[in-house]
Design a protein around this motif. Structure first.
Motif, PDB file in Angstrom:
ATOM      1  N   UNK A   1       0.848  -1.191   0.000  1.00 62.79           N
ATOM      2  CA  UNK A   1       0.000   0.000   0.000  1.00 62.79           C
ATOM      3  C   UNK A   1       0.881   1.238   0.000  1.00 62.79           C
ATOM      4  N   UNK A   2       0.298   2.352  -0.378  1.00 64.66           N
ATOM      5  CA  UNK A   2       1.046   3.604  -0.453  1.00 64.66           C
ATOM      6  C   UNK A   2       0.256   4.683   0.284  1.00 64.66           C
ATOM      7  N   UNK A   3       0.867   5.220   1.310  1.00 67.25           N
ATOM      8  CA  UNK A   3       0.242   6.323   2.052  1.00 67.25           C
ATOM      9  C   UNK A   3       0.806   7.639   1.536  1.00 67.25           C
ATOM     10  N   UNK A   4      -0.077   8.515   1.104  1.00 69.60           N
ATOM     11  CA  UNK A   4       0.358   9.842   0.676  1.00 69.60           C
ATOM     12  C   UNK A   4       0.397  10.785   1.862  1.00 69.60           C
ATOM     13  N   UNK A   5       1.461  11.543   1.974  1.00 68.32           N
ATOM     14  CA  UNK A   5       1.568  12.524   3.045  1.00 68.32           C
ATOM     15  C   UNK A   5       2.394  13.702   2.535  1.00 68.32           C
TER      16      UNK A   5
ATOM     17  N   UNK B   1      -2.839   6.516  10.241  1.00 71.43           N
ATOM     18  CA  UNK B   1      -3.150   5.401   9.332  1.00 71.43           C
ATOM     19  C   UNK B   1      -2.944   4.050  10.005  1.00 71.43           C
ATOM     20  N   UNK B   2      -2.540   4.070  11.284  1.00 72.41           N
ATOM     21  CA  UNK B   2      -2.350   2.836  12.041  1.00 72.41           C
ATOM     22  C   UNK B   2      -1.336   1.925  11.368  1.00 72.41           C
ATOM     23  N   UNK B   3      -0.211   2.507  10.965  1.00 68.32           N
ATOM     24  CA  UNK B   3       0.835   1.747  10.273  1.00 68.32           C
ATOM     25  C   UNK B   3       1.958   1.422  11.245  1.00 68.32           C
TER      26      UNK B   3
ATOM     27  N   UNK C   1       4.202   0.708   2.334  1.00 71.84           N
ATOM     28  CA  UNK C   1       4.202  -0.240   3.443  1.00 71.84           C
ATOM     29  C   UNK C   1       3.438  -1.488   3.043  1.00 71.84           C
TER      30      UNK C   1
ATOM     31  N   UNK D   1       0.769  -4.429   3.979  1.00 69.55           N
ATOM     32  CA  UNK D   1      -0.358  -4.684   4.857  1.00 69.55           C
ATOM     33  C   UNK D   1      -0.883  -6.091   4.588  1.00 69.55           C
TER      34      UNK D   1
END
Lengths: 308, 206
Positions: B32-36, B69-71, B196, B198
């Motif tokens: 997955x990819x979290x954008x920030x 995001x609970x990563x 990350x 998941x």
């Protein structure tokens, strides 16, 4: 039939619960790096699958009694098998990336690995998220049918599942609930044609699927069509033609552009023809059926019912 | 005969129910990819200012994004810059074209050429008004990588230090005057993508 396939047929009903508990929670995360067209293309196979599943398993006969009380409780399970070409789409780097690149990348049902694109001018890297790597999508729902008044019966579908998930700090996620509601009716046509060798009826059905309290996914479908069947002592072959319309919205939040913004993916409303062929089995109060559906996607449905 | 048939069907369903969940669900490890983003806020006041600076606790910003995001840090594969952006968040004074640079720890990271400073004016490194510098990206990505290594080494400890010293410099065309001074606030940001892994159970029944 392998045990795997037997399990699939018998327990597609668990899919809606199983997928809701984990996978649905991740859909929003996977979408968070997309802000527009990429999100629509990423989710498109799921939209088609939900649309197909909602239109399947609505009936198992063309027969509607002209009068007298009858009621039946069914569980209907619907499965769509994805095509290989639905596993990828041509993704385009988001507008904050230094240069526009197109790349074949996974859809929500595609490979699990992310795909990276590097801008040779700056060295910036854009990542397209992976998918769930699934071959099919299943929905199952209980439905209650009651009739008949002047050759008309009503059917209601409903399932609601709490898919709030405990987070590490003891709180719950924002995902909330999943619910599927459907209502419709069928009216006997054959009552007007006493010499007709088959039972025939007309149907209209409306359904609404909602995932998440914040309307992460809201899908609505309508089906209008006719069904015919021929009843023998145990078996009852049936078929039908229908027109299905379906639309879906996906809403989620992202802060990828520096400030949190709400993204609303509005999928185009689709209208498709729908052909059904199936076989029902009747053992007194117990009714079983299986069918194949050919529409925008080919899908399969099975049902188990108790009642008259 | 009919009751026997029903009994067999019932037994079949019960036996399958015991095996049902295990045969329906499959585990996946999805990338997955979290954008920030790491924003920096700037102010321009009067008619002599041509620079501003600020110190940003980037480690705290990233840590908050991961918490939201609970990563789990152990699941993170990479943190890297994917772009840049700017936006004028408030303006009530002089309006002009602004051209300049943004440095992080004295390393050039962004160059900008913004047509005006009216409220809401925004752009990205993808539309030509903002340019990423490759040496700057290498420097910041290196810092992010060091931060990630420290974070993964001690995921339950305090957030590792990652503090950036930002400096913005600009020229204005036409320049502000004492009778028409600058009075605007703006932000620049570097867009991050956090990859990350998941684990998820998915139904895949056929």
């Amino acid at each position: 039939m392998s045990i795997r396939k037997v399990c699939a047929v018998a327990f597609a009903g668990l899919a809606i619960v199983a997928m809701s508990a984990h996978a649905h929670a991740q859909v929003e995360e996977l979408l968070s790096s997309y802000t527009g067209a990429n999100g629509v293309a990423y989710m498109d196979p799921l939209k088609d699958a939900i649309g197909s599943n909602l239109s399947d398993g609505l009936y198992m006969s063309g027969h509607v009694p002209r009068a007298g009380f009858h009621a039946r409780l069914d569980v209907r399970a619907m499965v769509v098998k994805f095509d290989d070409d639905e596993r990828t789409f041509m993704g385009v780097t988001e507008d904050y990336f230094p240069a526009e690149f197109s790349q074949e990348v996974p859809t929500v049902i595609g490979d699990e690995d992310a795909v990276a694109v590097t801008d040779p001018g700056t060295g910036a890297v854009f990542l397209f998220p992976g998918g769930f790597n699934i071959d099919n999508f299943a929905l199952a729902v209980p439905q209650l049918t009651i009739g008949s008044v002047m050759g008309t019966e009503a059917t209601i579908r409903y399932i609601a599942v709490d898919i709030g998930e405990e987070s590490n700090d003891g709180g719950s996620s924002e995902l909330g609930n999943l619910s599927l509601f459907g209502i419709g009716g069928r009216h006997s046509i054959s009552q007007y044609f006493p010499g007709l060798p088959v039972d025939a009826s007309a149907m209209f059905f409306y359904q609404r699927l909602q995932i998440g309290d914040d309307d992460l996914l809201v899908a609505q479908g309508q089906s209008f069509g006719i069904q015919v069947s021929k009843r023998f002592p145990i078996i009852e072959p049936y078929g039908g033609l229908a027109i299905d319309t379906f639309d879906m919205d996906v809403t989620y939040k992202t802060d990828v552009t520096g400030q949190e913004e709400e993204i609303d993916l509005d999928f185009d409303r689709e209208t498709t023809g729908h052909f059904t062929a199936g076989l029902g089995l009747h053992f007194g109060f117990l009714h079983l059926n299986g069918e194949v559906n050919i529409a925008s996607q080919t899908s399969f449905a099975a049902g188990l019912g108790l009642g008259l | 005969m009919r009751s026997r048939t029903l009994s067999i069907l019932g037994l079949l369903l019960v036996s399958l129910a015991v095996k049902g969940e295990s045969c329906l669900l499959e585990q996946r490890k999805v990338s997955a990819v979290l954008g920030s983003s790491i924003p920096a806020e700037w102010q321009s006041r009067g008619f002599t200012e041509t620079m501003d600076d600020s110190t940003i606790d980037a480690g705290a910003i990233i840590d908050e994004a991961l918490d939201d995001a609970d990563i789990d840090p152990a699941d993170i594969k990479s943190i890297a810059i994917a772009g840049g952006c700017y936006e004028v968040v408030r303006s009530s004074g002089h309006d002009a074209q602004r051209e300049g640079t943004v440095e992080i720890d004295d390393v050039l990271v962004l160059s900008f050429d913004v047509p005006n400073n009216q409220t809401g004016t925004a752009g990205t490194s993808g539309d030509g008004t903002l340019t990423l510098n490759s040496a700057g990206l290498t420097y910041v990505n290196g810092k992010l990588n060091t931060f990630l290594t420290a974070l993964k080494a001690n995921p339950d400890g305090p957030t590792p230090p990652l503090v950036f010293t930002y400096k913005a410099e600009w020229t204005s065309t036409p320049p502000p005057t004492s009778g028409d001074p600058d009075d605007f606030d703006w932000i620049t940001c570097i867009n991050l993508q956090i990859e990350y892994e998941v684990e998820v159970d998915v139904p895949n029944p056929l």
